[in-house]
Design a protein around this motif. Structure first.
Motif, PDB file in Angstrom:
ATOM      1  N   LYS A   1       0.835  -1.214   0.000  1.00 33.62           N
ATOM      2  CA  LYS A   1       0.000   0.000   0.000  1.00 33.62           C
ATOM      3  C   LYS A   1       0.862   1.252   0.000  1.00 33.62           C
ATOM      4  O   LYS A   1       0.606   2.201  -0.730  1.00 33.62           O
ATOM      5  CB  LYS A   1      -0.936  -0.011   1.204  1.00 33.62           C
ATOM      6  N   SER A   2       1.893   1.252   0.818  1.00 31.89           N
ATOM      7  CA  SER A   2       2.806   2.400   0.893  1.00 31.89           C
ATOM      8  C   SER A   2       3.928   2.309  -0.131  1.00 31.89           C
ATOM      9  O   SER A   2       4.709   3.248  -0.283  1.00 31.89           O
ATOM     10  CB  SER A   2       3.415   2.503   2.294  1.00 31.89           C
ATOM     11  N   LYS A   3       4.023   1.141  -0.822  1.00 30.27           N
ATOM     12  CA  LYS A   3       5.099   0.876  -1.776  1.00 30.27           C
ATOM     13  C   LYS A   3       6.471   1.034  -1.118  1.00 30.27           C
ATOM     14  O   LYS A   3       7.330   1.792  -1.574  1.00 30.27           O
ATOM     15  CB  LYS A   3       4.982   1.781  -3.008  1.00 30.27           C
ATOM     16  N   ILE A   4       6.659   0.302  -0.034  1.00 30.66           N
ATOM     17  CA  ILE A   4       7.918   0.342   0.717  1.00 30.66           C
ATOM     18  C   ILE A   4       8.409  -1.076   0.983  1.00 30.66           C
ATOM     19  O   ILE A   4       7.641  -1.953   1.383  1.00 30.66           O
ATOM     20  CB  ILE A   4       7.742   1.085   2.072  1.00 30.66           C
ATOM     21  N   ALA A   5       9.694  -1.300   0.721  1.00 32.84           N
ATOM     22  CA  ALA A   5      10.354  -2.557   1.093  1.00 32.84           C
ATOM     23  C   ALA A   5      11.143  -2.319   2.366  1.00 32.84           C
ATOM     24  O   ALA A   5      11.898  -1.344   2.459  1.00 32.84           O
ATOM     25  CB  ALA A   5      11.272  -3.037  -0.023  1.00 32.84           C
ATOM     26  N   VAL A   6      10.944  -3.191   3.348  1.00 35.31           N
ATOM     27  CA  VAL A   6      11.643  -3.065   4.634  1.00 35.31           C
ATOM     28  C   VAL A   6      12.732  -4.131   4.705  1.00 35.31           C
ATOM     29  O   VAL A   6      12.455  -5.326   4.567  1.00 35.31           O
ATOM     30  CB  VAL A   6      10.663  -3.236   5.811  1.00 35.31           C
ATOM     31  N   PHE A   7      13.964  -3.695   4.894  1.00 39.69           N
ATOM     32  CA  PHE A   7      15.092  -4.624   4.946  1.00 39.69           C
ATOM     33  C   PHE A   7      15.301  -5.164   6.356  1.00 39.69           C
ATOM     34  O   PHE A   7      14.821  -4.583   7.337  1.00 39.69           O
ATOM     35  CB  PHE A   7      16.356  -3.937   4.435  1.00 39.69           C
ATOM     36  N   LYS A   8      16.043  -6.261   6.451  1.00 40.70           N
ATOM     37  CA  LYS A   8      16.260  -6.939   7.732  1.00 40.70           C
ATOM     38  C   LYS A   8      16.951  -6.031   8.749  1.00 40.70           C
ATOM     39  O   LYS A   8      16.704  -6.119   9.945  1.00 40.70           O
ATOM     40  CB  LYS A   8      17.088  -8.204   7.498  1.00 40.70           C
ATOM     41  N   ASP A   9      17.820  -5.133   8.235  1.00 42.20           N
ATOM     42  CA  ASP A   9      18.542  -4.239   9.150  1.00 42.20           C
ATOM     43  C   ASP A   9      17.745  -2.976   9.499  1.00 42.20           C
ATOM     44  O   ASP A   9      18.262  -2.071  10.155  1.00 42.20           O
ATOM     45  CB  ASP A   9      19.902  -3.855   8.555  1.00 42.20           C
ATOM     46  N   GLY A  10      16.487  -2.900   9.031  1.00 44.94           N
ATOM     47  CA  GLY A  10      15.631  -1.752   9.338  1.00 44.94           C
ATOM     48  C   GLY A  10      15.568  -0.688   8.260  1.00 44.94           C
ATOM     49  O   GLY A  10      14.708   0.193   8.291  1.00 44.94           O
ATOM     50  N   PHE A  11      16.486  -0.742   7.301  1.00 42.41           N
ATOM     51  CA  PHE A  11      16.478   0.230   6.204  1.00 42.41           C
ATOM     52  C   PHE A  11      15.195   0.079   5.381  1.00 42.41           C
ATOM     53  O   PHE A  11      14.714  -1.036   5.161  1.00 42.41           O
ATOM     54  CB  PHE A  11      17.717  -0.009   5.324  1.00 42.41           C
ATOM     55  N   LYS A  12      14.643   1.183   4.945  1.00 42.44           N
ATOM     56  CA  LYS A  12      13.418   1.162   4.143  1.00 42.44           C
ATOM     57  C   LYS A  12      13.663   1.828   2.792  1.00 42.44           C
ATOM     58  O   LYS A  12      14.387   2.818   2.716  1.00 42.44           O
ATOM     59  CB  LYS A  12      12.284   1.878   4.873  1.00 42.44           C
ATOM     60  N   MET A  13      13.057   1.274   1.765  1.00 45.10           N
ATOM     61  CA  MET A  13      13.191   1.864   0.429  1.00 45.10           C
ATOM     62  C   MET A  13      11.832   1.943  -0.264  1.00 45.10           C
ATOM     63  O   MET A  13      11.126   0.944  -0.372  1.00 45.10           O
ATOM     64  CB  MET A  13      14.174   1.060  -0.429  1.00 45.10           C
ATOM     65  N   GLU A  14      11.498   3.138  -0.712  1.00 45.62           N
ATOM     66  CA  GLU A  14      10.278   3.326  -1.494  1.00 45.62           C
ATOM     67  C   GLU A  14      10.531   2.915  -2.946  1.00 45.62           C
ATOM     68  O   GLU A  14      11.638   3.061  -3.448  1.00 45.62           O
ATOM     69  CB  GLU A  14       9.848   4.794  -1.467  1.00 45.62           C
ATOM     70  N   TYR A  15       9.475   2.436  -3.581  1.00 47.10           N
ATOM     71  CA  TYR A  15       9.593   2.057  -4.990  1.00 47.10           C
ATOM     72  C   TYR A  15       8.322   2.481  -5.730  1.00 47.10           C
ATOM     73  O   TYR A  15       7.268   2.724  -5.121  1.00 47.10           O
ATOM     74  CB  TYR A  15       9.799   0.548  -5.126  1.00 47.10           C
ATOM     75  N   ASN A  16       8.438   2.539  -7.042  1.00 46.34           N
ATOM     76  CA  ASN A  16       7.268   2.752  -7.887  1.00 46.34           C
ATOM     77  C   ASN A  16       6.821   1.433  -8.498  1.00 46.34           C
ATOM     78  O   ASN A  16       5.655   1.079  -8.475  1.00 46.34           O
ATOM     79  CB  ASN A  16       7.593   3.775  -8.981  1.00 46.34           C
ATOM     80  N   LYS A  17       7.800   0.670  -9.065  1.00 46.70           N
ATOM     81  CA  LYS A  17       7.547  -0.670  -9.596  1.00 46.70           C
ATOM     82  C   LYS A  17       8.455  -1.653  -8.856  1.00 46.70           C
ATOM     83  O   LYS A  17       9.619  -1.344  -8.568  1.00 46.70           O
ATOM     84  CB  LYS A  17       7.851  -0.728 -11.099  1.00 46.70           C
ATOM     85  N   LEU A  18       7.931  -2.849  -8.624  1.00 46.61           N
ATOM     86  CA  LEU A  18       8.669  -3.847  -7.854  1.00 46.61           C
ATOM     87  C   LEU A  18       8.706  -5.170  -8.613  1.00 46.61           C
ATOM     88  O   LEU A  18       7.686  -5.629  -9.137  1.00 46.61           O
ATOM     89  CB  LEU A  18       7.987  -4.069  -6.496  1.00 46.61           C
ATOM     90  N   LEU A  19       9.903  -5.786  -8.694  1.00 44.27           N
ATOM     91  CA  LEU A  19      10.038  -7.154  -9.189  1.00 44.27           C
ATOM     92  C   LEU A  19      10.532  -8.032  -8.054  1.00 44.27           C
ATOM     93  O   LEU A  19      11.561  -7.734  -7.431  1.00 44.27           O
ATOM     94  CB  LEU A  19      11.028  -7.257 -10.357  1.00 44.27           C
ATOM     95  N   ILE A  20       9.810  -9.115  -7.791  1.00 44.09           N
ATOM     96  CA  ILE A  20      10.248 -10.087  -6.783  1.00 44.09           C
ATOM     97  C   ILE A  20      10.813 -11.290  -7.521  1.00 44.09           C
ATOM     98  O   ILE A  20      10.094 -11.983  -8.254  1.00 44.09           O
ATOM     99  CB  ILE A  20       9.079 -10.510  -5.875  1.00 44.09           C
TER     100      ILE A  20
END
Length: 555
Positions: A226-245
């Protein structure tokens, strides 16, 4: 520039020289290919539909001679691993591999064909497509990107490269749990002593040149769609527009006592593979699981280890994939190379001495001496971090995508070993195809649809395995086959096997029978059906049998 003059009505012999007109060979009405020597390198000269084309003669993937491949409707397919190249442009159209073929100038003048090519291009035999770069990279917020790619395998890399090839000039960030830049993962079990830099898919400079950022040793723990945010294991967050998993899979581990012991390996990284080779040399190795990985590791270590034992629950290796008869032929090849099989049993315990592995105890009661144990009992999709994301995951943990590699969430795509997708070849049945070629194609289709091209996936699965210097090639999707029609000699390991379901051929495998698998792949790619009765007639009559189903004149 080098040139070669040829007759337009004929194709040259294989040893043509620059500037000369050569011994002539009548060109038949159908399309033809021939390698042409230009003095400082070779080109592949092709005549199709009355037109001449000249491209590189080697597949950029592993260097296969394309003259031995399959020419069909404007493209040539590699005989080894199935990559396809457009004969007019040289562009790669199906995978594996990243680069295209160089295209050479062809000129017809006074009843001669002239090929012009630079010495450098002839010697490299590959061409990297033109790519865009990122505009004003310094203006971006570190915690924000237009495209975020989770995973740096074939699917992730091809997605990033395709975006740049299509002129995308915004920020691209790839992240991976691995410590290395993208590498040729199939070589971990086929060429186990390869170092990371030897199997890198692209050099470090490539990523810098085309502004593809790679964050290594970075694991995504959660995705907020919903927020288009990936949360990393170390707590870092990154916003994205398009995401590929494209996170691939995680190897299954043993569940028995002693599974955490030293010298017990799942081969996941180059370091794992290198360490296994070092520890296994002149020692006793036990491999659990007659999977592709398990069998390839057994083959690689057979000459290096003192002993190699392979433990498998089934009674024949590869039975579900290649069928019992092919499986037995492969098993015999392994036994002739000193690999000992323990079938229809599994591991009950790993025993140690002074903290290191010493014995593998089987449920049958057999105790095997073991200095090293490699576990190859399959894998599960690496999608656990998506459980609360709202992204549609099936009961086995696979991400469900459509023909454009889109998930149920707008702007979120998935590719590679972690997905199920509709396979046109099998009436759009949702399948998982965890193989190298398919991961490449998934990445390309995902990239094109991030750019709203509306491109649907349409490819024939193609894979290979290499053991004791021999390769099995395979095309199609044989899941659920009910019969196998075999031409050739299994004992001599020179055969082609057609996998059928009802009256239809759904897959093909071969050893020492090139380029039959690539030929069948082209027939299937054209949307044509190969009937069981056609291949049975072919097998019955051998080379004198009706081959129209293979040349495109059949069903």
């Amino acid at each position: 520039m080098r040139g070669c003059a040829l007759s337009p009505a004929e194709l040259p012999g294989p040893a043509a020289r620059p500037g000369r007109h050569h011994g002539r060979m009548l060109l038949q009405a159908q399309a033809r290919m021939r390698e042409v020597d230009l003095g400082c390198g070779k080109a592949l000269l092709i005549k199709e539909s009355g037109e001449f084309h000249a491209v590189g003669h080697k597949c950029p993937h592993y260097g296969a001679p394309l003259v031995k491949g399959v020419l069909s409707k404007g493209r040539v397919r590699c005989p080894w691993h199935g990559a396809c190249f457009n004969i007019s442009t040289g562009d790669i159209e199906d995978f594996p591999g990243l680069d295209s073929l160089p295209r050479f100038q062809v000129k017809i003048e006074k009843e001669k064909v002239y090929i012009r090519a630079s010495k450098q291009t002839l010697q490299t035999q590959r061409r990297t497509k033109m790519m865009a770069k990122c505009i004003s990279l310094s203006n971006y917020n570190l915690s924000s990107t237009n495209v975020l790619i989770i995973g740096a395998g074939a699917a992730g890399l091809v997605c990033a490269e395709t975006l740049r090839q299509e002129g995308f000039s915004d920020r691209i960030v790839m992240c991976t749990m691995d410590r290395h830049l993208p590498y040729d993962r199939p070589k971990l079990s086929k060429s186990m002593d390869s170092h990371p830099e030897q199997i890198a898919l692209r050099p470090k400079e490539f990523f810098c040149t085309y502004d593809i950022e790679v964050l290594t040793e970075m694991q995504v723990a959660a995705v907020d769609v919903k927020s288009k945010i990936a949360v990393f294991k170390d707590g870092f967050k990154m916003e994205y527009n398009k995401l590929l998993i494209a996170t691939g899979s995680t190897p299954k581990t043993l569940s028995c006592k002693g599974k955490e012991m030293e010298n017990v390996f799942n081969i996941r990284t180059p370091e794992d593979a290198n360490r296994v080779v070092k520890l296994a040399t002149s020692k006793n190795v036990v491999i659990v699981g007659a999977s592709f990985l398990g069998m390839e590791v057994a083959a690689y270590l057979a000459e290096r280890a003192h002993s190699v034992s392979l433990v498998e629950l089934e009674h024949v290796p590869f039975k579900k994939f290649f069928g019992e008869r092919v499986g037995r032929a492969v098993m015999k090849m392994f036994e002739n190379n000193r690999v000992k099989f323990y079938m229809q049993t599994e591991v009950s315990e790993l025993r140690e001495q002074e903290g290191k592995l010493k014995e593998v105890v089987l449920k049958s009661g057999k105790v095997l001496r073991a200095d090293v144990c490699v576990v190859g009992i399959g894998a599960v999709p690496a999608t656990g971090f998506l459980k609360q994301s709202g992204i549609n995951i099936d009961s086995k943990g696979f991400i469900v995508v459509n023909k454009m590699m889109q998930t149920n969430i707008p702007g979120v795509f998935a590719a590679g070993d972690a997905v199920t997708f509709p396979l046109a070849l099998r009436n759009n049945k949702k399948v998982n195809v965890p193989h190298w070629q398919m991961a490449h194609m998934h990445g390309r289709i995902a990239a094109l649809n991030m750019l709203a091209h509306g491109t649907e996936i349409s490819t024939v699965p193609y894979l290979w395995t290499a053991m004791f210097g021999k390769s099995i090639r395979y095309a199609g999707h044989g899941e659920g086959f009910d019969d196998v029609v075999i031409q050739g000699d299994l004992d001599e390991l020179k055969f082609v096997a057609f996998y059928t379901k009802s009256d239809e051929v759904v897959a093909v495998a071969s050893m020492n029978y090139d380029p039959i698998v690539s030929k069948v792949a082209e027939v299937l790619a054209a949307g044509r059906t190969i009937r069981k009765r056609d291949v049975e007639l072919f097998v019955r009559h051998g080379k004198t049998g009706d081959m129209s189903w293979l040349t495109g004149k059949g069903t």
